[in-house]
Scaffold this active site. Structure first.
Site, PDB file in Angstrom:
ATOM      1  N   GLU A 779       0.854  -1.175   0.000  1.00  0.00           N
ATOM      2  CA  GLU A 779       0.000   0.000   0.000  1.00  0.00           C
ATOM      3  C   GLU A 779       0.901   1.240   0.000  1.00  0.00           C
ATOM      4  O   GLU A 779       2.104   1.144   0.289  1.00  0.00           O
ATOM      5  CB  GLU A 779      -0.904   0.003   1.242  1.00  0.00           C
ATOM      6  CG  GLU A 779      -1.911  -1.126   1.285  1.00  0.00           C
ATOM      7  CD  GLU A 779      -2.982  -1.003   0.221  1.00  0.00           C
ATOM      8  OE1 GLU A 779      -3.267   0.132  -0.234  1.00  0.00           O
ATOM      9  OE2 GLU A 779      -3.532  -2.043  -0.184  1.00  0.00           O
ATOM     10  N   ASP A 790      -4.837  -6.717   7.703  1.00  0.00           N
ATOM     11  CA  ASP A 790      -5.493  -7.271   6.522  1.00  0.00           C
ATOM     12  C   ASP A 790      -5.556  -8.790   6.619  1.00  0.00           C
ATOM     13  O   ASP A 790      -6.580  -9.407   6.292  1.00  0.00           O
ATOM     14  CB  ASP A 790      -4.735  -6.840   5.263  1.00  0.00           C
ATOM     15  CG  ASP A 790      -5.433  -7.291   3.987  1.00  0.00           C
ATOM     16  OD1 ASP A 790      -6.531  -6.787   3.708  1.00  0.00           O
ATOM     17  OD2 ASP A 790      -4.889  -8.170   3.294  1.00  0.00           O
ATOM     18  N   LYS A 794      -8.911 -11.502   7.118  1.00  0.00           N
ATOM     19  CA  LYS A 794      -9.120 -12.738   6.356  1.00  0.00           C
ATOM     20  C   LYS A 794      -9.276 -13.938   7.290  1.00  0.00           C
ATOM     21  O   LYS A 794     -10.074 -14.849   7.027  1.00  0.00           O
ATOM     22  CB  LYS A 794      -7.953 -12.950   5.389  1.00  0.00           C
ATOM     23  CG  LYS A 794      -7.871 -11.875   4.306  1.00  0.00           C
ATOM     24  CD  LYS A 794      -6.680 -12.075   3.380  1.00  0.00           C
ATOM     25  CE  LYS A 794      -6.637 -10.979   2.325  1.00  0.00           C
ATOM     26  NZ  LYS A 794      -5.502 -11.128   1.385  1.00  0.00           N
TER      27      LYS A 794
END
Length: 934
Positions: A779, A790, A794
């Site tokens: 990013e 992140d 998940k």
């Protein structure tokens, strides 16, 4: 007389329309129902003649209903009376088609052209004309103006004479322009003035009495057809054609039906009158007969009308009396449509219909001939063709017995359902009670009560248990019906034998019509699944054993959406999709490009009609009713885009004529994910790679999943975990087939996978991060990846798929961002200070290397212990997790079946191309659920 003289003086300075160039005579259609607004070109007319077999049937196999009629049908041309047979062509021109002088002349040219083009022996023509419709110049519609005059006279209003004068002036102006000065105009104006004097006398009588009988009203209203027939006849003669006008009251004899809403033709008397008329006028073979529509007489000789749609009825009656080869109804639409084009923009004009199909569609409100209108044609098997007077290139719709004679309905294919129609503003009335079971006469008592209350029943449905009878009536009749039934069954209701008489208001009847349904399996399933997939509930169902129609009752609020859903299912493709895309960033742009590349393949090979109707960013959006050009969507957003409004965006996608609506969220926004529940409640499917909902608050997640279970609305989110990798699908497949999942673990971050795959001995951690950032694998702020949140999202998503009720806060996360640098505001400052902390990572790498292992950043769902974690672990060099290259992801499923050797899914887990492909795959999975071939 003064008015006539004035009209004549005015006409001497005018050139008759019939002598002007053709371009000056062309009329333009302004009716909004007509899609094509081209002028009539007589030279382009090519009438569709019936087949040889059809002509032979009309000439030889028709069965007259009396000896006199049989004798007449055998007469040859030139013999006494009217010759009959397939050489006759009947053409009926509606009020719009004769609404102006230009249109009258165009109709005359059209019929004259047919006489020139027809083969010898097929050149007999009878025209039936309506009263002049709305004139673009005056705005006066003859029949409506005459009805208004009668209405005003019955109210003793002197303005009734003014209404009649409007009609008179309209015809003076039209005749003057059409015929020009001369004997023809003088003759017509004398007749017009004499008739208007008679009508004024009639209106005075009505004003004095204060009421108008049906006979008075019929006499006044029927004059519009008399005048238009005489004008048409005069125009034909000026063009050099032989023409006679026929007052249909001299021929047609009718009697009212029992309900007084229509009339029945008396064939014997009408045939005798037709023979007399021909004998009196000495009709030659090539003479065009112009007959008045709408008007007739009763057996006593009193003038009457054929009620509403009477001119169409006149045409089919004349066709039956002549045993004609065809009857063409000229109007302002391209025939009969598969659905109301005002509600379904992609409705198509049907090429053929059977008489039964036409009956069914017209009963349910379609713009077709009235059911009684087709009876005379059906009696003698005469095809009826509905054509657009303003679009001569369109073949129109032929109504005949082609289904039974020319097509095996077992081979009908998609023709099984021909069209759809609706009746709005109806109410469902249900009479229920255990006392009804097995009791003879209950249904009779219900419907005789309704008959006595003058309530018409539109549809009936009854379960075989006889516990209830439900039926539909017009909404306005519902209170009357309920009151009458409550009174009739007062004692049964009091004793409990009948539990209730219930009214469900605001309903719509939707009918699917097609003669081919009788032999095709699966039509009902296709119809009901289309409605279910569109989120529409069915209140009642009715189907007769003939299977010409399937009738259902739905909420009025769902009327248009239901009509679009079923029409799209049968006429557009197996699976039409109305798509809205939110977030045209890198993934969204890539997805739109993939849509454009694959759209034709989807339509041709998979029968999926994909239309992107809206694209929205945080600031702007662009909408389209038919589909955005995906090659130019960015330019359209700039040129005609508007401020983003998610509610308007949602309404637009959902209100589309394409029934299956889906919104694809390509953002990472918490705000957009909050709309999912509302979208699904409205019947909009959701596809997304956005992880915020599935890893967000557990209560919100469960609410959306519950919505998914209770409705036919789907929610697909494969892209939230592994981009295009089938991780969610694999996990669901294992659990649905009964396997017990013990552990799911893997490398879920493409960024961190690249980082540790490229960090070789001698390369520091900060150098590896800088390399990954410069190559676009992180990013803009690498801390978003290094923090591990992140991966944690998940893990939460997969844990919930495994049945664990975990929140994001329940997942311990080992962050790779040194604690002193976590609050540094500037990214450049973070990157500059990161080398100061390389020693910590170097130490971990040295320890792992000493053991012959490698470091990997792992997310784990420990189902057995009902927990999850995100951490840096070391694995032997032979472990599958250490065999990756680049930014690949790898996920391991340890289950009861895959215990010794876990099931491995490996591949690219990041990047716009693969993520967009994963979203696209979800969309195709949705299409398969909605009926597309798998």
């Amino acid at each position: 007389a003064m008015r006539t003289s004035k009209a004549r003086a005015m006409s001497t300075s005018m050139t008759p329309l019939s002598q002007r160039p053709l371009d000056a005579r062309r009329g333009k259609q302004t009716n909004t129902r007509c899609r094509t607004h081209r002028p009539v070109r007589a030279a382009s007319y090519r009438p569709r003649a019936p087949s040889a077999a059809g002509a032979a049937r009309a000439t030889t196999t028709a069965k007259p209903d009396s000896a006199a009629q049989l004798k007449a049908s055998e007469r040859a041309a030139g013999s006494s009376g009217c010759p009959r047979g397939g050489s006759w062509r009947v053409h009926k021109f509606g009020g719009t088609c004769v609404g102006s002088p230009e249109r009258i002349l165009a109709a005359a040219d059209l019929v004259r052209q047919q006489l020139v083009e027809d083969k010898p022996g097929q050149n007999r023509v009878l025209m039936v004309v309506s009263a002049m419709g709305t004139d673009p110049k005056t705005g006066v519609k003859t029949t409506d103006a005459l009805l208004k005059a009668v209405e005003l006279a019955s109210k003793q209003d002197p303005a009734s004479s003014d209404a009649l004068e409007e009609v008179r002036q309209k015809h003076i102006q039209s005749a003057t322009e059409l015929l020009g000065p001369g004997e023809a105009l003088d003759t017509f104006l004398k007749v017009l003035d004499r008739d208007c004097e008679d009508l004024n006398a009639m209106l005075r009588a009505i004003r004095i009495s204060g009421s108008a009988t049906d006979a008075f009203s019929d006499f006044v209203v029927g004059h519009g057809e008399l005048w238009s027939a005489q004008m048409m006849c005069a125009a034909l003669r000026m063009k050099g054609a032989k023409a006679l006008w026929m007052d249909a009251r001299d021929v047609l004899v009718v009697v009212p039906t029992s309900d007084n809403n229509s009339v029945d033709i008396k064939y014997r008397l009408s045939n005798e009158n037709l023979d007399k008329w021909f004998d009196q006028h000495g009709v030659e073979e090539d003479t065009i007969i112009v007959a008045t529509g709408f008007v007739a007489r009763d057996p006593s000789g009193t003038p009457t009308t054929l009620k509403r749609n009477g001119s169409d009825y006149s045409a089919t009656i004349m066709g039956a009396l002549l045993l004609a080869g065809s009857i063409t109804i000229w109007t302002d639409v391209n025939g009969v449509y598969s659905a109301d084009p005002r509600k379904v923009s992609e409705a198509v004009s049907l090429v053929q219909l059977s008489y039964h199909e036409a009956w069914e569609l017209s009963y349910f409100g379609a713009n077709v001939l009235h059911p009684r209108t087709t009876l005379p044609a059906m009696k003698y098997n005469i095809p009826v063709i509905i054509r657009n007077f303003f679009d001569l290139d369109n073949p129109g719709t032929q109504i005949s017995n082609f289904q039974t004679e020319e097509m095996d309905c077992r081979k009908a294919g998609q023709a099984a359902v021909k069209g759809f129609a609706t009746i709005d503003d109806v109410a469902v009335i249900s009479v229920e009670g255990t006392g009804m079971v097995g009791v003879p006469g209950t249904a009779s008592a219900i419907f005789s009560t309704l008959r006595d209350a003058n309530v018409n029943v539109v549809m009936i449905s009854q379960a075989s248990s006889e516990h209830s009878v439900c039926f539909c009536v017009k909404g306005a009749d519902a209170p009357i019906a309920k009151q009458a039934l409550a009174k009739k069954f007062e004692s049964a209701l009091a004793s409990g034998r009948i539990s209730k008489v219930e009214v469900i208001p605001d309903c719509t009847i939707l009918a699917a019509v097609g003669q081919g349904m009788c032999a095709r399996r699966g039509v009902s399933e296709t119809l009901f699944s289309a409605l279910a997939n569109a989120g529409i509930n069915i209140k009642a169902i009715a189907q007769g054993s003939s299977e010409y129609n399937i009738t259902i009752v739905i909420d009025s609020a769902d009327s248009v959406r239901a009509l679009r859903a079923v029409h799209s299912r049968f006429y557009l493709s197996e699976t039409p999709l109305a798509v809205g895309v939110v977030g045209p960033g890198l993934i969204g742009q890539t997805l739109l490009k993939q849509f454009e590349e694959q759209r034709n393949v989807l339509r041709e090979e998979y029968n999926i009609d994909l239309r992107v109707l809206g694209i929205a960013s945080t600031a702007r959006m662009v909408l389209s009713d038919t589909g955005i050009d995906l090659e130019r969507w960015s330019e359209e957003m700039d040129s005609r885009g508007e401020d983003a409004d998610m509610q308007k965006f949602t309404r637009h996608v959902h209100a589309s004529h394409v029934p299956n609506a889906v919104i694809i969220d390509c953002t990472a926004s918490e705000v957009v994910s909050d709309y999912y529940a509302k979208w699904m409640e409205d019947g909009i499917h959701v596809v997304t790679p956005n992880k915020k909902l599935n890893s967000g608050p557990l209560a919100r997640y469960k609410a959306v999943k519950e919505l998914q279970k209770k409705s036919y609305t789907h929610f697909f989110y494969e892209g939230t975990v592994g981009a295009g990798l089938p991780i969610i699908a694999t996990l669901k497949g294992l659990r649905e087939t009964g396997d017990k999942v013990n552990k799911v673990e893997g490398i879920f971050s493409g960024t961190l996978s690249y980082l540790f795959n490229t960090m070789k001995p001698g390369m520091s951690f900060s150098e590896a991060v800088a390399d990954a950032k410069s190559n676009g694998y992180t990013e803009p702020d690498p801390r978003d990846d290094l923090a591990g949140m992140d991966v944690a999202r998940k893990v939460v998503i997969l844990a919930r798929e495994c049945g664990l009720d975990l929140e994001l806060s329940d997942i311990p996360v080992e962050s790779l961002v040194p604690e002193p640098l976590r609050n540094v505001e500037d990214v450049d400052e973070f990157m500059a200070k990161l080398p100061e902390y390389d020693t910590d990572m170097e130490a971990k790498m040295s320890e792992a290397s000493a053991r012959g292992e490698c470091l990997r950043y792992i997310g784990t769902v420990d189902v057995a212990n009902r927990c999850g974690r995100v951490e840096l672990q070391s694995f032997p060099a032979s472990h599958p997790f250490t065999q990756l290259t680049g930014s690949d992801n790898i996920i391991s499923f340890t289950t009861a079946r895959y215990k010794a050797q876990p099931l491995i899914v490996r591949g690219p887990g990041a990047g716009a191309e693969v993520t967009a492909a994963g979203v696209f795959s979800d969309l195709l999975r949705l299409a398969a659920h909605l009926g597309a071939p798998s």
